[in-house]
Write an enzyme that holds these catalytic residues in place. Structure first.
Site, PDB file in Angstrom:
ATOM      1  N   ASP A  34      38.367  20.349  16.298  1.00  0.00           N
ATOM      2  CA  ASP A  34      39.136  20.087  17.518  1.00  0.00           C
ATOM      3  C   ASP A  34      39.847  18.744  17.403  1.00  0.00           C
ATOM      4  OD1 ASP A  34      37.982  22.369  18.337  1.00  0.00           O
ATOM      5  OD2 ASP A  34      36.915  21.514  20.067  1.00  0.00           O
ATOM      6  N   GLU A  36      40.881  17.180  14.683  1.00  0.00           N
ATOM      7  CA  GLU A  36      42.057  17.246  13.813  1.00  0.00           C
ATOM      8  C   GLU A  36      43.232  17.912  14.542  1.00  0.00           C
ATOM      9  OE1 GLU A  36      40.180  17.609   9.331  1.00  0.00           O
ATOM     10  OE2 GLU A  36      39.761  19.190  10.771  1.00  0.00           O
ATOM     11  N   ASP A  38      43.692  17.890  17.787  1.00  0.00           N
ATOM     12  CA  ASP A  38      44.193  16.932  18.781  1.00  0.00           C
ATOM     13  C   ASP A  38      45.098  15.880  18.150  1.00  0.00           C
ATOM     14  OD1 ASP A  38      42.930  18.235  20.769  1.00  0.00           O
ATOM     15  OD2 ASP A  38      41.172  16.922  20.823  1.00  0.00           O
ATOM     16  N   SER A  83      52.759  54.017  34.808  1.00  0.00           N
ATOM     17  CA  SER A  83      51.301  53.934  34.870  1.00  0.00           C
ATOM     18  C   SER A  83      50.744  55.185  34.200  1.00  0.00           C
ATOM     19  CB  SER A  83      50.826  53.767  36.298  1.00  0.00           C
ATOM     20  OG  SER A  83      51.395  54.757  37.090  1.00  0.00           O
ATOM     21  N   LEU A  84      49.448  55.351  34.241  1.00  0.00           N
ATOM     22  CA  LEU A  84      48.835  56.489  33.570  1.00  0.00           C
ATOM     23  C   LEU A  84      48.268  57.423  34.620  1.00  0.00           C
ATOM     24  CD1 LEU A  84      46.810  54.471  30.925  1.00  0.00           C
ATOM     25  CD2 LEU A  84      48.793  55.910  30.472  1.00  0.00           C
ATOM     26  N   GLU A 114      41.044  53.948  23.563  1.00  0.00           N
ATOM     27  CA  GLU A 114      40.805  52.504  23.655  1.00  0.00           C
ATOM     28  C   GLU A 114      40.376  52.130  25.065  1.00  0.00           C
ATOM     29  OE1 GLU A 114      44.823  51.848  22.296  1.00  0.00           O
ATOM     30  OE2 GLU A 114      45.433  51.122  24.266  1.00  0.00           O
ATOM     31  N   LYS A 116      40.242  50.825  28.819  1.00  0.00           N
ATOM     32  CA  LYS A 116      41.204  50.565  29.887  1.00  0.00           C
ATOM     33  C   LYS A 116      40.786  49.252  30.533  1.00  0.00           C
ATOM     34  CE  LYS A 116      43.699  52.747  33.671  1.00  0.00           C
ATOM     35  NZ  LYS A 116      43.783  51.595  34.563  1.00  0.00           N
ATOM     36  N   ASP A 118      40.592  46.150  32.888  1.00  0.00           N
ATOM     37  CA  ASP A 118      40.825  46.024  34.321  1.00  0.00           C
ATOM     38  C   ASP A 118      41.427  44.655  34.610  1.00  0.00           C
ATOM     39  OD1 ASP A 118      40.834  46.695  36.939  1.00  0.00           O
ATOM     40  OD2 ASP A 118      38.694  46.409  37.268  1.00  0.00           O
ATOM     41  N   ARG A 137      54.388  43.585  36.101  1.00  0.00           N
ATOM     42  CA  ARG A 137      54.758  44.987  36.175  1.00  0.00           C
ATOM     43  C   ARG A 137      55.622  45.243  37.403  1.00  0.00           C
ATOM     44  NH1 ARG A 137      52.984  49.635  38.513  1.00  0.00           N
ATOM     45  NH2 ARG A 137      53.432  51.473  37.292  1.00  0.00           N
ATOM     46  N   TYR A 226      48.513  46.405  24.101  1.00  0.00           N
ATOM     47  CA  TYR A 226      48.221  47.786  23.717  1.00  0.00           C
ATOM     48  C   TYR A 226      49.439  48.687  23.689  1.00  0.00           C
ATOM     49  CZ  TYR A 226      48.065  47.557  28.794  1.00  0.00           C
ATOM     50  OH  TYR A 226      48.353  47.281  30.101  1.00  0.00           O
ATOM     51  N   LYS A 314      38.695  57.578  33.960  1.00  0.00           N
ATOM     52  CA  LYS A 314      38.091  56.510  34.754  1.00  0.00           C
ATOM     53  C   LYS A 314      36.615  56.769  34.957  1.00  0.00           C
ATOM     54  CE  LYS A 314      40.834  54.574  37.810  1.00  0.00           C
ATOM     55  NZ  LYS A 314      41.391  53.278  38.161  1.00  0.00           N
ATOM     56  N   CYS A 408      26.519  40.587  71.639  1.00  0.00           N
ATOM     57  CA  CYS A 408      27.239  40.020  70.504  1.00  0.00           C
ATOM     58  C   CYS A 408      26.368  38.907  69.916  1.00  0.00           C
ATOM     59  CB  CYS A 408      28.582  39.452  70.980  1.00  0.00           C
ATOM     60  SG  CYS A 408      29.376  38.400  69.735  1.00  0.00           S
ATOM     61  N   CYS A 411      28.442  35.258  70.713  1.00  0.00           N
ATOM     62  CA  CYS A 411      28.660  34.696  72.054  1.00  0.00           C
ATOM     63  C   CYS A 411      27.661  35.235  73.076  1.00  0.00           C
ATOM     64  CB  CYS A 411      30.084  34.957  72.507  1.00  0.00           C
ATOM     65  SG  CYS A 411      30.383  36.689  72.882  1.00  0.00           S
ATOM     66  N   CYS A 426      32.311  43.572  71.050  1.00  0.00           N
ATOM     67  CA  CYS A 426      32.148  42.421  71.912  1.00  0.00           C
ATOM     68  C   CYS A 426      33.484  42.292  72.631  1.00  0.00           C
ATOM     69  CB  CYS A 426      31.885  41.177  71.061  1.00  0.00           C
ATOM     70  SG  CYS A 426      32.226  39.658  71.937  1.00  0.00           S
ATOM     71  N   CYS A 431      35.321  34.859  72.402  1.00  0.00           N
ATOM     72  CA  CYS A 431      34.196  34.796  71.454  1.00  0.00           C
ATOM     73  C   CYS A 431      34.637  34.042  70.185  1.00  0.00           C
ATOM     74  CB  CYS A 431      33.760  36.209  71.099  1.00  0.00           C
ATOM     75  SG  CYS A 431      32.561  36.289  69.770  1.00  0.00           S
TER      76      CYS A 431
END
Ligand code: IVH
Length: 668
Positions: A34, A36, A38, A83-84, A114, A116, A118, A137, A226, A314, A408, A411, A426, A431
């Site tokens: 690191d 070197e 820097d 989209s898929l 492969e 998916k 998220d 997108r 991908y 999915k 409630c 209150c 309520c 409140c």
């Protein structure tokens, strides 16, 4: 050093640093320390300081972010980002296979499978090997130019590796945060008094939308690629080869991909991926199955939404068992009382869950959830956790039934059940719990969008009685706010500025922010557009309101009741005094389509719904969501369903997309 030598040295340093960056961030195989790194980095910073002309867009010094933008530029995707289509069962995977084989008339082909990921999809363009543009997108056709934010992601190359980069390459992939990085970042946020994010995907999406790239640079984003958009890469015949080419150019690609000769092998791979799921450092929500032979893609084509050569599988939402430690009652914005199960914290789909909503007391009773029960929970839509069922076999007899509250919890006023509604309420207008939710809603992004007004600040403003309704926000002074916990002078000033800026928001944002029951953002927009001013909305009787397209009797009555209520009069008067709302754009009376009402249905291929709606409004036409006697034209795209039938029955003229386009061109 003379400028020529400096230029040569800077180029060498950029090349070296970009190379070591790739070794460190993408391959996790650093060749220098690191320190070197820097030292080389500092040398480049100094050179660029001394000779500012040497700064180039691919310089590693770009990764720390730049000056904040006032907004993102909107850019069109040269190839739409589709989209898929989703599948949820192995049977549906086999149906996909059958469709492919039919389309390809028994020609030979193979599959790739492969993860998916998220995360958040982006498209990045390289011209002559240099990163030129990074885009979200968006709606698939147009997205936001987030280049400055993309450049801060250390594992994304600023210049492509290899001696002969393609002239043009658009890569597509997913930006994400690892679960570990996400948890650390959230812990830091909580420590600093900031709101924690709900999950890695939300925090990634929120981060990419920041206008200040120097903040983005401090967030732990990563990216996996991908797919490609427009490109001039040659000599790749398969998706597998394309992934290899991307890796050789310096991109991170999935560490787990499966080449599958047939659909049985795909299904086997899906099981292997499922077994790996929790050991991956990032969230995935399924697998993607793609035909491997690229030449077949154009032949198979796409629907308006998704390609025919790929499909997503999915996973069912993950379910886990835990214990109900307590049941508490939450007070919503409109006073609805909701039971919440306080759980023994457990990780589910990547985040730790400690609460689950039970929606209402009837559901609590039906599911018979008791304090002390073992329960199965899942994240529906992977965000809000819900209780699926009680594990009855685990009952010991010591579990305690929860009694529906008579008051409630905040209150202490009586809890009231309205006929025909599942919710208990309520009804105390003052409140504190309701007020907090009301102000939060008013200030939220989707409503008046007040910067700097987070949850804990709202709590304090209400508890200290500095704010009793939205109008009070505009009377706050920086001194008052600076006296609150965890507020410094600067953050107090930010809040006052944020509040002041919100004075000029659009009318619909106020109508939505007021929290009138049954008035969502869409109804608020329609009301604003048709009535034009706050005064007009206030003065309108229920019948007038019902004349507005898409406003039914329930919404009309609710709006009327809100403004007729004497308790709201002072609030609305004060708001009307202090706000300088932007007037909605009202098309002129003599606009070419004034008096025409359109309904859109089915899938349009040349517009998004929003674009078509915009075009209609621009010409003075009205857009409605349902077919009625007032409808002039129904514009029917592909796969139009019940609205088309209704229009045909009612004798409403139906336009194909082509006919609509013609009409548009003839008037525009
Ligand atoms: S391919 C034309 N591959 O899923 C198909 N997408 O619903 C382009 N995603 O918008 C997508 N992992 O954000 C593809 N391995 C993967 C993916 C993936 C995640 C996301 C992507 C896309 C959405 C499709």
């Amino acid at each position: 050093m003379n400028p020529q030598q400096a230029s040569k040295r800077a180029r060498a340093l950029r090349g070296k640093l970009n190379n070591h960056n790739h070794l460190y961030y993408v391959l996790a195989k650093p060749e220098i320390t690191d320190r070197e790194y820097d030292t080389l980095y500092r040398e480049l910073v100094d050179l660029e300081d001394q000779f500012p002309d040497l700064k180039t867009p691919d310089s590693p010094t770009e990764r720390v972010g730049g000056a904040p933008l006032s907004e993102f530029r909107s850019v069109s995707h040269s190839v739409p980002m589709l989209s898929l289509s989703n599948t949820y069962s192995k049977d549906e995977i086999r149906e996909f296979d059958a469709r492919c084989r039919k389309l390809l008339e028994n020609r030979a082909f193979s599959y790739m499978m492969e993860p998916k990921i998220d995360g958040v999809a982006v498209s990045i363009r390289y011209v002559n090997g240099l990163l030129e543009l990074g885009v979200t997108r968006g709606d698939g056709r147009k997205g936001d130019d987030i280049s400055q934010n993309i450049k801060t992601i250390r594992s994304i190359p600023l210049q492509l590796l290899g001696k002969t980069p393609p002239d043009l390459l658009e890569v597509r992939g997913e930006v994400y945060m690892t679960r570990e990085d996400f948890a650390e970042m959230n812990a830091r946020r909580v420590k600093a008094g900031d709101e924690p994010f709900a999950n890695p995907r939300n925090s990634t999406a929120g981060t990419l939308k920041l206008l200040d790239s120097s903040i983005v640079a401090e967030r732990p984003l990563d990216a996996i690629f991908y797919a490609v958009g427009a490109h001039t890469v040659t000599n790749v015949q398969t998706h597998a080869e394309m992934l290899e080419a991307l890796a050789a150019m310096g991109f991170r690609t999935s560490s787990h991909v499966w080449k599958c000769k047939d659909i049985d092998s795909v299904i086997g791979a899906l099981d292997k991926l499922a077994a790996l799921r929790t050991s991956l450092p990032y969230d995935i929500d399924g697998g993607v199955i793609k035909i491997n032979e690229l030449a077949l893609y154009s032949e198979m084509g796409a629907t308006s939404k998704s390609p025919r050569w790929a499909v997503a599988y999915k996973y069912e939402p993950e379910q886990v068992e835990t214990r109900v430690n307590a049941i508490t009652v939450q007070v919503g914005r409109t006073g609805a009382l909701t039971p919440v199960a306080e759980l023994e914290p457990v990780p589910v789909s990547g985040t730790v869950v400690s609460r689950a909503t039970l929606h209402n007391f009837e559901e609590l009773e039906r599911k018979d959830v008791r304090v002390g029960d073992r329960v199965i929970i899942e994240k529906a839509g992977e965000i809000i956790p819900a209780i699926v069922r009680v594990v009855e076999a685990a009952r010991t007899g010591k579990e305690k039934k929860f009694r529906t509250p008579k008051h409630c919890p905040v209150c202490k006023q009586p809890a009231v059940k309205t006929d025909g509604e599942a919710a208990l309420r309520c009804e105390n207008f003052q409140c504190a719990a309701q007020l907090k939710r009301w102000i939060q809603h008013y200030a939220s992004r989707g409503a008046m969008d007040i910067d700097g007004l987070g949850e804990s600040l709202v709590e304090q403003l209400i508890d200290k009685k500095l704010v009793r309704n939205p109008a009070d926000l505009y009377a706050l002074t920086a001194d008052q706010v600076a006296g609150l916990e965890r507020m410094a002078e600067k953050s107090a000033e930010n809040l006052v500025r944020g509040v002041a800026t919100s004075r000029a928001r659009d009318l619909w944002r106020l109508l939505f922010g007021l929290g009138i029951r049954h008035v969502g953002a869409r109804s608020a927009q329609v009301l604003a557009e048709h009535l034009g001013s706050l005064d007009a909305v206030r003065a309108a009787g229920s019948e007038n309101l019902e004349q507005v397209p898409d406003i039914g009797p329930i919404v009309a009555a609710s709006v009327h009741d809100f403004f007729a209520d004497s308790r709201n009069k002072d609030l609305v008067d004060r708001l009307a005094d202090t706000l300088e709302l932007a007037a909605p754009e009202v098309p002129a009376e003599d606009a070419p389509w004034s008096g025409l009402t359109f309904v859109l249905t089915g899938t349009l291929s040349r517009f998004t719904r929003d674009e078509a709606g915009e075009a209609i409004r621009r010409l003075g036409g009205k857009l409605s969501s349902s077919v009625s006697k007032k409808t002039t034209y129904l514009v029917a795209g592909d796969d139009a369903g019940s609205k088309l039938q209704k229009a045909e029955k009612a004798g409403v003229e139906v336009l194909t997309e082509d006919a609509f386009l013609k009409l548009l061109k003839s008037t525009d």
